[in-house]
Structures are given as structure tokens and as C-alpha cells.
Design a protein around this motif. Structure first.
Motif, PDB file in Angstrom:
ATOM      1  N   GLU A 109       0.818  -1.220   0.000  1.00 50.30           N
ATOM      2  CA  GLU A 109       0.000   0.000   0.000  1.00 50.30           C
ATOM      3  C   GLU A 109       0.848   1.265   0.000  1.00 50.30           C
ATOM      4  OE1 GLU A 109      -3.473   2.222   2.655  1.00 50.30           O
ATOM      5  OE2 GLU A 109      -2.803   0.203   3.189  1.00 50.30           O
ATOM      6  N   ASN A 110       1.823   1.365   0.894  1.00 51.91           N
ATOM      7  CA  ASN A 110       2.640   2.575   0.961  1.00 51.91           C
ATOM      8  C   ASN A 110       3.453   2.787  -0.315  1.00 51.91           C
ATOM      9  OD1 ASN A 110       1.777   3.354   3.508  1.00 51.91           O
ATOM     10  ND2 ASN A 110       3.351   2.163   4.553  1.00 51.91           N
ATOM     11  N   ALA A 111       3.967   1.679  -0.864  1.00 51.89           N
ATOM     12  CA  ALA A 111       4.743   1.788  -2.098  1.00 51.89           C
ATOM     13  C   ALA A 111       3.861   2.263  -3.248  1.00 51.89           C
ATOM     14  CB  ALA A 111       5.375   0.429  -2.434  1.00 51.89           C
ATOM     15  N   ASP A 112       2.641   1.717  -3.333  1.00 52.64           N
ATOM     16  CA  ASP A 112       1.710   2.122  -4.387  1.00 52.64           C
ATOM     17  C   ASP A 112       1.347   3.603  -4.262  1.00 52.64           C
ATOM     18  OD1 ASP A 112       1.708  -0.432  -5.390  1.00 52.64           O
ATOM     19  OD2 ASP A 112      -0.126  -1.042  -4.347  1.00 52.64           O
ATOM     20  N   LEU A 113       1.117   4.035  -3.019  1.00 50.74           N
ATOM     21  CA  LEU A 113       0.764   5.438  -2.808  1.00 50.74           C
ATOM     22  C   LEU A 113       1.922   6.355  -3.174  1.00 50.74           C
ATOM     23  CD1 LEU A 113      -1.257   5.278   0.539  1.00 50.74           C
ATOM     24  CD2 LEU A 113      -2.105   6.054  -1.684  1.00 50.74           C
ATOM     25  N   TYR A 132       4.108  10.346  -6.631  1.00 55.35           N
ATOM     26  CA  TYR A 132       5.270  10.725  -7.435  1.00 55.35           C
ATOM     27  C   TYR A 132       4.815  11.089  -8.846  1.00 55.35           C
ATOM     28  CZ  TYR A 132       9.823  10.565  -9.698  1.00 55.35           C
ATOM     29  OH  TYR A 132      10.941  10.896 -10.410  1.00 55.35           O
ATOM     30  N   ASN A 133       3.968  10.244  -9.426  1.00 57.87           N
ATOM     31  CA  ASN A 133       3.481  10.506 -10.787  1.00 57.87           C
ATOM     32  C   ASN A 133       2.658  11.786 -10.840  1.00 57.87           C
ATOM     33  OD1 ASN A 133       4.678   8.237 -11.923  1.00 57.87           O
ATOM     34  ND2 ASN A 133       2.930   6.915 -11.435  1.00 57.87           N
ATOM     35  N   ASP A 134       1.850  12.028  -9.750  1.00 54.01           N
ATOM     36  CA  ASP A 134       1.043  13.262  -9.711  1.00 54.01           C
ATOM     37  C   ASP A 134       1.940  14.495  -9.647  1.00 54.01           C
ATOM     38  OD1 ASP A 134      -1.266  11.808  -9.793  1.00 54.01           O
ATOM     39  OD2 ASP A 134      -1.670  11.897  -7.631  1.00 54.01           O
ATOM     40  N   ILE A 135       3.006  14.381  -8.858  1.00 51.53           N
ATOM     41  CA  ILE A 135       3.934  15.507  -8.713  1.00 51.53           C
ATOM     42  C   ILE A 135       4.615  15.837 -10.041  1.00 51.53           C
ATOM     43  CG2 ILE A 135       6.132  16.229  -7.662  1.00 51.53           C
ATOM     44  CD1 ILE A 135       5.235  14.628  -5.156  1.00 51.53           C
TER      45      ILE A 135
END
Length: 441
Positions: free
Chosen positions: A411-415, A420-423
Motif C-alpha cells: 500500500e505505501n509503495a503504491d501510494l 510521485y506521478n502526480d507531482i
């Protein structure tokens, strides 16, 4: 062989206490306590160790002492076979049982001690994070009231008052069996009463009251996770409820509470206490500020769902009781055809307990479903700590049990990858020329 005798320990020319003396097994145990009766020594027979029957009052005392003697012998025969501790606490309790006395000031009686907790609930110190606060929560006070009442019922059934010194494994096992088999309580309900008894015993011992050493060893059973059937309403089911044609004003009102509840993630009691005064605006956004009754936590929820904003601003629901809301939302969900056959438990008044089976889902929906629906629907869509900040859960492990979600190590890795992609989504690709003249981005 046991012997029971009565005697006076004073020859003063005034009424003095009558003692009862219990001797077990050739002097192995010699107990003596007050009977609660008194008499002038001149009216006492040295030959019979009983009152002279020379007037009406003395005849009454004589008959009461004979009654007590018979009661004690009968109680001894019963309790010696139950491995119950025979001591001065036992002897005092049997005298009270014989004459149905209730000693309000006897802190050795567990029900008296619990009543004191209830009476001082508003001023008791309670440990909280970072220190102490005054006052038990209403739910905690009600829990003690329920435990005291069920103990009083059990005492009436057992025909004996329960002292702290009586709290041994045999008594707890019998009490728990009675809760589960005779009262038909659920495991968690039974365990709450047992847990309250353990808590009270530990506190009483810390205050110098004699408590059976077993009390600290009491184990608390809990219902396993697979026995917990959590009912939630999905986004698609909430859409069906929102669109359903409902004519009854009462059901329309219940639907509004349901739709708000599934978007703010609060307990039913907190939900129904919301008024327009809890709403504020900042930067064009709507915020809901509340203080949770159970945890005393201040919570702020951002309201963004258009249909919920519309309800709050244009047709705020009127307050009703939790019981009425529970009844009405079942009908609302039935009208919306929330009929999927679903495993769950429903209370059966004929047998006095909940029965597990498959039911049409609308029959299983309660106000508890609101908060769980919020947490379940937004889980993995919104970071778990954010959801916990709104729902009021203090530990992630508790939150996961609440929504029946196993730990997800990814979960944390996916988030992180999502954020990261949003940034970097608006970042202009960087052109790079490598040695062979190829252009890459």
C-alpha cells in the motif's frame, strides 16, 4: 465436622452484640463475626447459648438465630463441595444472604463498588494520552451500569452476594456460561461484562480491598474476525438510494441522514447531533466541525460530494432517535432495492439473541453501516492516515479490523508511486542526445 455457636463478649448491663462462631474441623479454622443482633446479657441463657424466651422480643431473636444456624449448615454443605473459600468474608455474606440484608457501605461487595464508580463517574480521573481528565464517558458509565445490573440478576439466581474475595475461576466460568447459555448473550457482550469485572477487581485491590488473587488472571474472550459480519453500502448502492423514489417524509428524512453519514464517517450519535452551527466555509469549501462523544476528539471533515452539500444547504434533515433512524433506513434501502442476499445477524425476539443467516441486505443496514461504508469506500483511494483522522481511529491495526481489511504491504509503495506521478505529471520531458546521435526523452 463443623460446629456453630452463639455468644456474647460482654456482661455490661446494656444491649451488646451477639456473635456467631464457626469452627471447622477440630479447630483448623475458627471464625467469629457479628450477627447484627443484640441483647441484654441478663436475657442470655448460659446453658443454651441462646436468648431466654421470656418475652416476645427475645423469642424473635431466638428464632432468627436458629434460622441462621440452619442456613449456615446448609450453605456449608453446598459450598464445601464447590471449593469456595470459607472465611470471615464468606461468613458475613451468608449472614446477609440469610436475612436478605444489603450493606450499602460494604466495599467488599462488587456490586456496591461498581455503584460507587457509577455515582462518581463525573469526577473520576481517567488516564488519557498526555495525562488525565475528569469524568467517564457516557458509554463507559452505561457499561458499568449494565454490568452491575447483570451481576445483581446473577446474584439473585445464585442466591448469594458476590464479594471480591469470591472472584475465583469457578465463579467466573459459571457466570460466563450463564451469560452465553442462559442469557444468550453474544461473545463480545459477555466479554465486556467479564472485562469490567476484571478492571474493577484490579482497581479495588489497588485501593486496599481484599480481592481474590485469580482476578488478575481472568482471560477475556473475543469474537474472531471471521465471525464479524460488516455491512457496508457501496458507491453504486448509495447512488440507487439517492435516486430511489421515496414519498414518505419520514423516509426522505432518513435517506438524508444516511447519505450524509456515508460521506462523513462518524458514529450514529455524532451524526444525529450535527446542526447548521457545525458547518463553516473557507475559500469556497464546506467544512464540518464536531467533537466525537466517545473519544472527545475534535474532528474536521471536508464536505465535497455535491448531493451532500445540497442536502446541508437546502434541506437539512430534522433530528430523530437512533432507533427510529435504524428502522427507517431499512425501509429506505428496501425501496431502493438493496436486496442482495448477505450474511449477517439479526435479533430474534422469540429466542432473545441474534441469529446468523443470509438475509436481504436492507434488513442488515444500521447506523453502524454509515461509518464503515465511508471507511471501506475510500480505503486505498485516500491515504489511510487521512481516513483515520476523519473516522477517529487511533491505530491503523484497529482501523483495518474495523473494515475487515488485511494488511497490504504494497500500500505505501503504491501510494508513493501515485503521488510521485502526480507531482511530475506536468513536468516537461527532458531531451537528451546520446553519442550515436539518437535523441531520447
Amino acid at each position: 465436622m463443623a460446629s456453630i455457636k452463639f455468644r456474647l463478649r460482654s456482661t455490661a448491663d446494656k444491649n451488646v452484640s451477639i456473635k456467631v462462631r464457626l469452627i471447622l474441623g477440630r479447630g483448623k479454622q475458627d471464625l467469629e463475626v457479628n450477627t447484627g443482633f443484640s441483647i441484654n446479657p441478663k436475657d442470655w441463657s448460659e446453658s443454651t447459648d441462646l436468648p431466654k424466651q421470656n418475652n416476645t422480643e427475645n423469642k424473635v431473636i431466638f428464632n432468627n438465630l436458629k434460622k441462621l444456624e440452619s442456613f449456615l449448615f446448609k450453605s456449608l454443605n453446598n459450598d464445601m463441595g464447590e471449593t469456595i473459600v470459607i472465611d470471615s468474608f464468606w461468613l458475613n455474606s451468608k449472614i446477609n444472604d440469610c436475612f436478605e440484608r444489603v450493606l450499602k457501605t460494604d466495599e467488599g461487595l462488587i456490586t456496591n463498588y461498581i455503584q460507587n464508580i457509577i455515582d462518581t463517574a463525573d469526577t473520576r480521573k481517567v488516564k488519557v494520552k498526555g495525562g488525565y481528565k475528569h469524568g467517564l464517558s457516557l458509554s463507559r458509565k452505561n457499561s458499568y451500569i449494565a454490568t452491575k445490573n447483570i451481576l445483581k440478576e446473577y446474584e439473585a439466581k445464585a442466591k448469594k452476594q458476590i464479594h471480591f474475595i469470591d472472584i475465583n475461576q469457578i465463579l467466573i466460568d459459571k457466570f460466563e456460561n450463564w451469560l452465553l447459555k442462559t442469557k444468550n448473550y453474544a461473545i463480545n457482550t459477555s466479554s465486556k461484562h467479564i472485562a469490567n469485572i476484571k478492571t474493577v477487581c484490579i482497581e479495588a485491590e489497588n485501593k486496599g480491598i481484599q480481592v481474590n488473587s485469580y482476578a488478575k488472571q481472568i482471560t477475556i474472550a473475543t469474537e474472531s474476525d471471521e465471525d464479524r459480519y460488516i455491512q457496508t453500502l457501496s458507491f453504486s448502492e448509495l447512488d440507487e438510494i439517492r435516486k430511489a423514489e421515496i414519498k414518505s417524509e419520514a423516509y426522505q428524512n432518513a435517506r438524508k441522514w444516511l447519505l450524509i453519514g456515508c460521506e462523513i464517517g462518524q458514529r450514529g450519535g455524532d451524526l444525529l447531533d450535527i446542526t447548521a452551527d457545525n458547518i463553516r466555509y473557507k475559500g469556497g469549501n464546506m467544512y464540518l466541525d464536531i467533537v466525537q462523544h466517545k473519544t472527545k476528539k475534535p474532528i474536521t471533515i471536508g464536505i465535497i460530494a455535491p448531493h451532500v452539500i445540497d442536502i446541508i444547504e437546502n434541506s437539512f434533515p430534522y433530528k430523530i432517535s437512533t432507533q427510529k433512524l435504524n428502522d427507517h433506513i431499512k425501509k429506505v434501502c428496501e425501496i431502493a432495492k438493496i436486496n442482495t442476499m448477505t450474511e449477517g445477524k439479526i435479533y430474534d425476539a422469540k429466542i432473545g439473541r441474534k441469529v446468523f443467516d443470509k438475509y436481504e441486505k436492507h434488513k442488515l443496514i444500521t447506523t453502524h453501516s454509515f461509518r464503515r461504508s465511508f471507511c471501506t469506500n475510500y480505503y486505498k483511494r485516500i491515504p489511510t492516515p487521512v481516513l483515520m483522522g476523519i473516522s477517529g481511529h487511533s491505530k491503523e491495526s484497529i482501523f483495518r479490523v474495523y473494515i475487515n481489511a488485511p494488511e497490504d504491504k504494497d500500500e505505501n509503495a503504491d501510494l508513493f508511486m501515485k503521488f510521485y506521478n502526480d507531482i511530475h505529471k506536468d513536468k516537461v520531458p527532458e531531451m537528451k542526445v546520446i553519442k550515436n546521435g539518437t535523441v531520447i526523452f
